[in-house]
Scaffold this active site. Structure first.
Site, short mmCIF file in Angstrom:
data_model
loop_
_atom_site.label_atom_id
_atom_site.label_comp_id
_atom_site.label_asym_id
_atom_site.label_seq_id
_atom_site.Cartn_x
_atom_site.Cartn_y
_atom_site.Cartn_z
N VAL A 185 0.82 -1.20 0.00
CA VAL A 185 0.00 0.00 0.00
C VAL A 185 0.86 1.26 0.00
CG1 VAL A 185 -1.68 1.33 1.34
CG2 VAL A 185 -1.96 -1.14 1.09
N GLY A 214 4.13 1.71 -0.70
CA GLY A 214 4.96 1.82 -1.89
C GLY A 214 4.17 2.23 -3.11
N HIS A 271 -28.93 9.14 -11.44
CA HIS A 271 -28.30 9.08 -12.76
C HIS A 271 -27.89 10.49 -13.20
CE1 HIS A 271 -27.51 7.80 -16.85
NE2 HIS A 271 -28.30 8.77 -17.30
#
Length: 466
Positions: A181, A183, A432
């Protein structure tokens, strides 16, 4: 006779330690919080916050580069490295300062500025010569970067997550050792800020991703920003003021190396042998994840120190559990843990929630390369996999790598925590056009795979790709 006595002694003034002390005191305990510096939490000083500040700068640079997609041309992009790093430190120091102010407001007599080691299960020796006797002890000493031996000889060319934010300027090139994570987040951020980045890892999988489909999408996306060398064992050496990296018959040179190969628990120096606890080969006791108790002793271990779930919200929860049980001992309360939930703040974010797959489980997939809102925003990359248990289709886990995953993950974690089915979630309103709509494909696939009612009256059929 000990110099200091209390009901609960907490070793470590980070997130877990603060939560443990607070909850123990809330339940009537006399407490001591022992820390050599009280510098602030790992999150505020060298973790979550400074890394997100660097990521935010990288996002801004990337957005400017991509603006031409929308017909907006920003010629002459210039990244001021010293200004980028100065803002990281300024904001970091503000966050850390707020944490220290909170610590300073604790009641008088609680803070003990010292290092502690056990001399027995309920007795501690401080490096200032004093002794502490406590009815219970909570270990919340956190974790620290691990640097493999070959990289320890690199001097000031070596970086960890605890030193990278002190750079006065962005390096020209950076080798990142470790695709976990930390790195991965910092590698992508540096690359998007114009640094030439190569990432190396002995494993073939980035960030511990458990879903192959999600990993393939992640790997493809990361390869656009940096060179990936997975399944390799890089060998470092110094050469003409730079770091030479050799791997698989290849060679490259870098101005800096970031080692992100893990953060083991800080237990060295605690003299846990004196507690009588059974310790494994790494010097760690067995910790009950629902009580935080070590073995059957009045000793509890919370946060990164136990190496179980090294995340801030988990550390806070574990600290609270440990503090409550430290005062309740031996009448412990087993707490039901929240659904596992982890975010890697890449662009787009990578999210893992709950369980993977189990026998009879059904999985639904959503492809964000064609998702409507993602296409509108020119962020249409990603894969989502939702997992549900048969026969009723209640959601048990999710793997997401897509735009908005860090926000959608909270909705899915709530759904999993509350035992909702895929059909239940489909009956919720999906506005939407939003990124959330993209989840519907995966939810429908699960509903078709298990005997669930499809909520057609509330699913009017949006255009393809929603």
């Amino acid at each position: 006779m000990a110099d200091l006595t209390c009901d609960v002694a907490v070793i470590g003034g980070g997130t877990a330690g603060l939560a443990a002390e607070r909850n123990a005191r809330k339940h009537g305990a006399t407490t001591l919080l022992i820390d050599p510096e009280f510098a602030g939490t790992t999150c505020a000083t060298v973790g979550c916050m400074p890394s997100k500040l660097l990521i935010a700068a990288a996002r801004a640079a990337h957005d400017v580069r991509d603006a031409a997609t929308f017909g907006i041309h920003c010629d002459g992009l210039r990244i001021d490295g010293p200004a980028v790093m100065a803002r990281v430190r300024e904001m970091r120091d503000d966050f850390a300062g707020s944490t220290r102010e909170g610590i300073a407001k604790l009641p008088d007599g609680i803070l003990v500025r010292a290092r502690a080691r056990f001399t027995s299960a309920n007795r501690l020796e401080l490096d200032d010569g004093r002794a502490v006797e406590a009815r219970s002890v909570v270990i919340a000493t956190g974790s620290s970067p691990m640097v493999p031996p070959p990289f320890r000889e690199l001097g000031d060319l070596l970086l960890t997550n605890e030193t990278i934010f002190e750079l006065p300027d962005l390096p020209e090139s950076l080798a990142v050792i470790g695709g976990g994570v930390i790195g991965l987040e910092l590698a992508q951020a540096m690359a998007r800020l114009g640094v030439r980045v190569a990432l190396f890892d002995q494993k073939e999988t980035l960030a511990g991703v458990r879903c192959e489909a999600v990993h393939e999408t992640l790997k493809s996306a990361m390869a656009r920003d940096m060179a990936l060398h997975l399944g390799t064992s890089p060998e470092p050496s110094l050469e003409d003021g730079r770091v030479r990296i050799d791997w698989d018959g290849q060679t490259d040179r870098f101005h800096k190396v970031l080692v992100a190969t893990g953060r083991p628990p800080n237990v060295r120096g605690l003299n846990l042998e004196a507690t009588g606890l059974a310790l494994d080969d790494h010097g760690m006791p067995e910790v009950n994840p629902n009580t935080m108790q070590c073995g059957d002793a009045a000793i509890f271990m919370a946060g990164d120190a136990n190496g179980d779930r090294p995340l801030l919200h988990e550390a806070s929860d574990e600290g609270a559990i440990a503090g409550r049980n430290a005062i309740a001992y031996p009448a412990l309360v087993a707490s039901e843990r929240v659904v596992p939930f982890a975010i890697t703040f890449t662009e787009p974010p990578l999210v893992t929630i709950g369980a993977d797959v189990c026998e009879g489980a059904k999985t639904g997939t959503s492809d964000y390369s064609r998702q409507g809102r993602a296409r509108v925003d020119a962020r249409n990359v990603g894969t989502v996999r939702l997992h549900a248990a048969a026969p009723d289709g209640h959601l048990i886990g999710a793997d997401l790598f897509c735009p908005g995953a860090d926000h959608m993950g909270h909705m899915l974690a709530l759904a999993i925590q509350n035992g909702m089915t895929a059909g239940d979630l489909l009956e919720m309103p999906f506005y939407h056009p939003t990124l959330e709509e993209g989840l519907k494909s995966a939810l429908r696939e699960i509903c078709h795979a298990v005997p669930l009612r499809m909520p057609g009256d509330r699913d009017p059929g949006n255009p393809p790709g929603t």
